[in-house]
Scaffold this motif. Structure first.
Motif, PDB file in Angstrom:
ATOM      1  N   UNK A  51       0.832  -1.206   0.000  1.00  0.00           N
ATOM      2  CA  UNK A  51       0.000   0.000   0.000  1.00  0.00           C
ATOM      3  C   UNK A  51       0.869   1.259   0.000  1.00  0.00           C
ATOM      4  N   UNK A  52       1.881   1.250   0.847  1.00  0.00           N
ATOM      5  CA  UNK A  52       2.792   2.399   0.908  1.00  0.00           C
ATOM      6  C   UNK A  52       3.550   2.558  -0.404  1.00  0.00           C
ATOM      7  N   UNK A  53       4.001   1.431  -0.982  1.00  0.00           N
ATOM      8  CA  UNK A  53       4.736   1.484  -2.247  1.00  0.00           C
ATOM      9  C   UNK A  53       3.850   2.028  -3.362  1.00  0.00           C
ATOM     10  N   UNK A  54       2.560   1.621  -3.367  1.00  0.00           N
ATOM     11  CA  UNK A  54       1.654   2.110  -4.410  1.00  0.00           C
ATOM     12  C   UNK A  54       1.445   3.624  -4.275  1.00  0.00           C
ATOM     13  N   UNK A  55       1.261   4.075  -3.006  1.00  0.00           N
ATOM     14  CA  UNK A  55       1.064   5.527  -2.790  1.00  0.00           C
ATOM     15  C   UNK A  55       2.254   6.329  -3.315  1.00  0.00           C
ATOM     16  N   UNK A 110      -6.740   7.131 -11.631  1.00  0.00           N
ATOM     17  CA  UNK A 110      -5.404   6.777 -11.109  1.00  0.00           C
ATOM     18  C   UNK A 110      -4.871   5.448 -11.636  1.00  0.00           C
ATOM     19  N   UNK A 111      -5.759   4.426 -11.702  1.00  0.00           N
ATOM     20  CA  UNK A 111      -5.291   3.109 -12.131  1.00  0.00           C
ATOM     21  C   UNK A 111      -4.911   3.067 -13.608  1.00  0.00           C
ATOM     22  N   UNK A 112      -5.379   4.071 -14.385  1.00  0.00           N
ATOM     23  CA  UNK A 112      -4.980   4.105 -15.797  1.00  0.00           C
ATOM     24  C   UNK A 112      -3.560   4.631 -15.950  1.00  0.00           C
ATOM     25  N   UNK A 113      -3.014   5.154 -14.849  1.00  0.00           N
ATOM     26  CA  UNK A 113      -1.642   5.693 -14.877  1.00  0.00           C
ATOM     27  C   UNK A 113      -0.676   4.704 -14.227  1.00  0.00           C
ATOM     28  N   UNK A 114      -0.942   4.396 -12.960  1.00  0.00           N
ATOM     29  CA  UNK A 114      -0.169   3.365 -12.258  1.00  0.00           C
ATOM     30  C   UNK A 114      -1.151   2.248 -11.894  1.00  0.00           C
ATOM     31  N   UNK A 115      -1.026   1.135 -12.605  1.00  0.00           N
ATOM     32  CA  UNK A 115      -1.978   0.044 -12.424  1.00  0.00           C
ATOM     33  C   UNK A 115      -1.682  -0.760 -11.162  1.00  0.00           C
ATOM     34  N   UNK A 174       2.727  -0.177 -15.395  1.00  0.00           N
ATOM     35  CA  UNK A 174       2.078   0.982 -16.016  1.00  0.00           C
ATOM     36  C   UNK A 174       0.643   0.705 -16.471  1.00  0.00           C
ATOM     37  N   UNK A 175      -0.169   1.791 -16.419  1.00  0.00           N
ATOM     38  CA  UNK A 175      -1.500   1.740 -16.984  1.00  0.00           C
ATOM     39  C   UNK A 175      -1.486   2.303 -18.399  1.00  0.00           C
ATOM     40  N   UNK A 176      -2.674   2.474 -18.973  1.00  0.00           N
ATOM     41  CA  UNK A 176      -2.775   2.915 -20.375  1.00  0.00           C
ATOM     42  C   UNK A 176      -2.240   4.330 -20.572  1.00  0.00           C
TER      43      UNK A 176
END
Length: 719
Positions: free
Chosen positions: A59-63, A115-120, A134-136
């Motif tokens: 979770x921290x890494x995703x943020x 957000x998920x379209x940028x960092x999936x 990466x996202x689209x």
């Protein structure tokens, strides 16, 4: 991945410090604002990257992965804009930046909205615990990143090839920093897109702020003049305060809460930065406000004395300068009495030059020999002395002598005036009217003021000496011209005197001859009148006079000067052609000084012609590019001319190519025209003669007269 964490943290610190430092220099300039925003974005991005590499939970890494990549979208856009502004590149500027900003905002909209379209996701890759999936939207972002930076480098290289000197070096360092920083950042893309290549370039990103900083110091990048000392202080303070505070906050979290939040630590870090930035900006303003509200009198006198230090530079009259210093200090600080003593090296003592509030002054009380114990003591101390402090140790014989002398001069505080380690004077201040003591702040301000006052007084003394020297030189040159004129006029006067003598001898024999007597009276009357005119002009020219500006007809003055040189011209068979402009207005000049200029130029023209020559004197009304009207006097001859290499030196004192001559005539003429706020120019060619153009303004005020005198003296002293 400790290496990437450390390099990211170094980049964060150095970039933010550099950004703040640049902004504090001149935050209003567009280039500086762009540089500040870019440095701060790079710093925040690098800090987020550091947190991402140190994250142990998904979770921290995703943020942090999402956070630092959002900040990354700003960087290429800001850098492209910065590059256009720095290079002053106008070709396609609006079009390129318009397209670039539109693309940036469109991508930013999708990044924030989806957000998920940028960092999936964040997943393990190679030896990294977590790495971006990466996202689209990440694909167009990476393309935008590469295009913007490539175009910035392209226009930088294009400008580098056609630039020279300092600007060329500045561009070179921008290109190198871009390749190290942004090129290094681009190496993170392959692994993001599942190409198994380590982002080794990330370790070179700290070189970006370091290279930019070096370019600022050595090549004045962005017109910032700094010294390494000041910059090192900022970096050291940041390292000594922020870094320990940050780790203390992390330790406190771990100790009290048995857990650590990187997000909270980051917020604390940002607040530290913002707090320091706000403090640096508000501190001077707050200090001024408090001084104005609570210490208004103190603030007012500090402001007054500060204005005095600036005004002293422009005052060159010694008497006026001393009065200004005394009046300003006594009124600002509420001092009852004041006096200034200056050195007179010719007479060998210091004497009173200016004083205030002294009813009866005994000059002997204010006269100090160069070897007086009082002067010797001050030469050793070299600092401001307060009488009350010396009285505490009155048993000391040396102190007692000094206190007694200060008492005689009614001096409570004595300020030595030093220039180049030489005591040129003393400034005495009496008691304050309210009975207050001189504070430490007063002494610090007076010490600074004394250094500036000493320099201003020395300049005024030099100016006074220069005026005396110039007056002497002008007088000498005038006497030299008189000698030449007198020799020529003697012959001119002798001829009519012979005619008159002959007629007088014939009168007894032809007393009854009416035609003879009529002819006699007419000829003798004309000849006597001519002699009187010549003698009067000669006497008027030789008579010393004070500078006197008044309105005159320039044609009348020129005619009188031609009359004085006509005889010398006739001897060499030189014709003088006069082309006077009709209806010329009155002009504001010093008649005697302009006569000296005209006489000098006319005699130079005569000397330049061997025989059978021609001199033309023309006057006309002209208007220069500054929209001011001038009367132009043109004096030309067909003499030998002046060598091209000598034209730049003819107005320098003592420069001459004549076998006989002082080389001062043209220098004095130049300074006189400068006094009149006019111009004197010359055109000449070997074998083709010489033409002098004198342009005199129709109007002249006292300020410009003073300024002209100052400029002329400086020119002579430099020559």
């Amino acid at each position: 991945m400790i290496v990437f964490s450390v390099t990211s943290f170094i980049t964060a610190i150095t970039s933010i410090v550099l950004g703040i430092f640049v902004y504090l220099r001149n935050g209003k300039a567009p280039l500086i604002r762009l540089s500040f925003l870019m440095c701060v974005c790079v710093g925040i991005w690098a800090f987020g990257l550091c947190m991402f590499f140190n994250s142990t939970e998904k979770e921290s890494a995703f943020f942090w992965g999402y956070f630092h990549n959002i900040i990354a979208t700003f960087i290429p856009m800001l850098f492209l804009h910065f590059t256009f502004t720095f290079l002053r590149e106008n070709a396609y500027r609006k079009t390129v930046l318009g397209i670039a900003y539109s693309t940036f905002f469109l991508i930013l909209f999708f990044v924030v909205t989806f957000p998920n379209s940028f960092v999936k996701d964040v997943i393990p890759k190679l030896s990294f615990r977590y790495y971006i999936e990466p996202g689209a939207i990440y694909y167009p972002f990476s393309i935008m990143y590469c295009i913007f930076l490539s175009y910035a480098v392209f226009i930088s290289i294009k400008n580098y090839r056609k630039s020279t000197a300092f600007f060329r070096n500045q561009i070179k360092y921008i290109i190198i920093a871009t390749i190290c920083g942004f090129g290094g950042g681009a190496t993170s893309f392959p692994l993001i897109f599942d190409i198994p290549i380590y982002p080794i370039g990330l370790i070179f990103i700290p070189l970006y702020p370091i290279i930019i900083y070096y370019a600022i110091v050595k090549y004045r990048l962005m017109d910032i003049n700094i010294v390494i000392k000041k910059s090192t202080v900022y970096v050291s303070l940041f390292s000594l305060i922020f870094i320990p505070f940050f780790f203390v906050s992390v330790f406190v979290q771990k100790f009290f809460f048995h857990s650590m939040s990187y997000e909270f630590s980051f917020i604390i870090f940002i607040l530290y930065c913002i707090g320091t930035f706000i403090f640096l900006r508000l501190e001077p303003m707050t200090e001024r406000t408090i001084e104005q509200m609570l210490f208004k009198d103190k603030y007012d006198y500090k402001k007054t004395l500060s204005e005095l230090s600036k005004a002293m530079i422009s005052i060159l009259d010694k008497e006026n300068l001393l009065k200004t210093i005394i009046n300003t200090i006594t009124e600002a600080m509420g001092v009852e009495k004041a006096s200034i003593l200056l050195i007179d090296e010719e007479k060998g003592f210091y004497s009173l030059q200016s004083g205030r509030e002294f009813i009866h002054i005994k000059e002997q009380d204010f006269r100090l020999a160069l070897d007086d114990p009082f002067i010797i003591w001050f030469n050793k101390q070299k600092e401001i002395v307060i009488k009350e402090e010396l009285e505490r140790d009155i048993d000391n014989e040396e102190n007692r002598v000094i206190v007694e002398k200060l008492g005689v001069m009614a001096s409570e505080l004595c300020i030595p005036l030093f220039t180049k380690q030489k005591l040129i004077g003393l400034c005495n201040l009496g008691n304050k009217q309210k009975g207050d003591m001189f504070s430490h702040e007063d002494l610090a301000l007076l010490e600074t003021l004394s250094n500036q006052a000493a320099i201003a007084i020395e300049n005024a003394i030099l100016y006074e000496d220069l005026k005396k020297s110039e007056a002497y030189i002008r007088r000498t040159e005038r006497l030299a011209a008189l000698g030449t004129l007198t020799a020529g006029l003697a012959h001119e006067i002798r001829n009519p005197m012979v005619a008159i003598k002959t007629f007088v001898q014939l009168i007894p024999d032809r007393l009854d001859d009416a035609d003879f007597m009529e002819n006699f009276l007419k000829i003798t009357s004309d000849e006597v009148e001519r002699i009187c005119v010549l003698v009067n002009e000669l006497l008027e020219f030789s008579r010393p006079s004070e500078p006197k500006f008044q309105k005159e007809y320039i044609n009348d003055i020129i005619e009188k000067m031609i009359l004085l040189v006509e005889n010398k011209a006739k001897k060499k068979k030189i014709r003088i052609i006069k082309r006077y402009g009709k209806g010329l207005p009155l002009i504001f000049i010093d008649q005697e000084k302009i006569k000296q200029v005209l006489l000098n130029l006319l005699m130079n023209s005569i000397d330049a012609i061997k025989a059978d020559g021609l001199i033309s004197v023309t006057t006309r009304l002209i208007r220069k590019r500054n929209s001011k009207s001038y009367i132009q006097i043109e004096i030309g001859d067909n003499g030998e001319g002046i060598n091209k290499d000598d034209l730049d030196h003819i107005f320098i004192p003592f420069f001459t190519r004549k076998y006989k001559g002082s080389g001062l005539g043209l220098s004095i003429s130049y300074s006189i025209i400068q006094e009149h706020s006019g111009f004197i120019e010359v055109e000449s060619k070997i074998g083709g003669g010489t033409i002098f153009y004198i342009d005199l303004p129709l109007g002249l005020d006292e300020g410009s007269v003073f300024h002209g005198i100052n400029r002329s003296l400086v020119n002579m002293s430099e020559g």
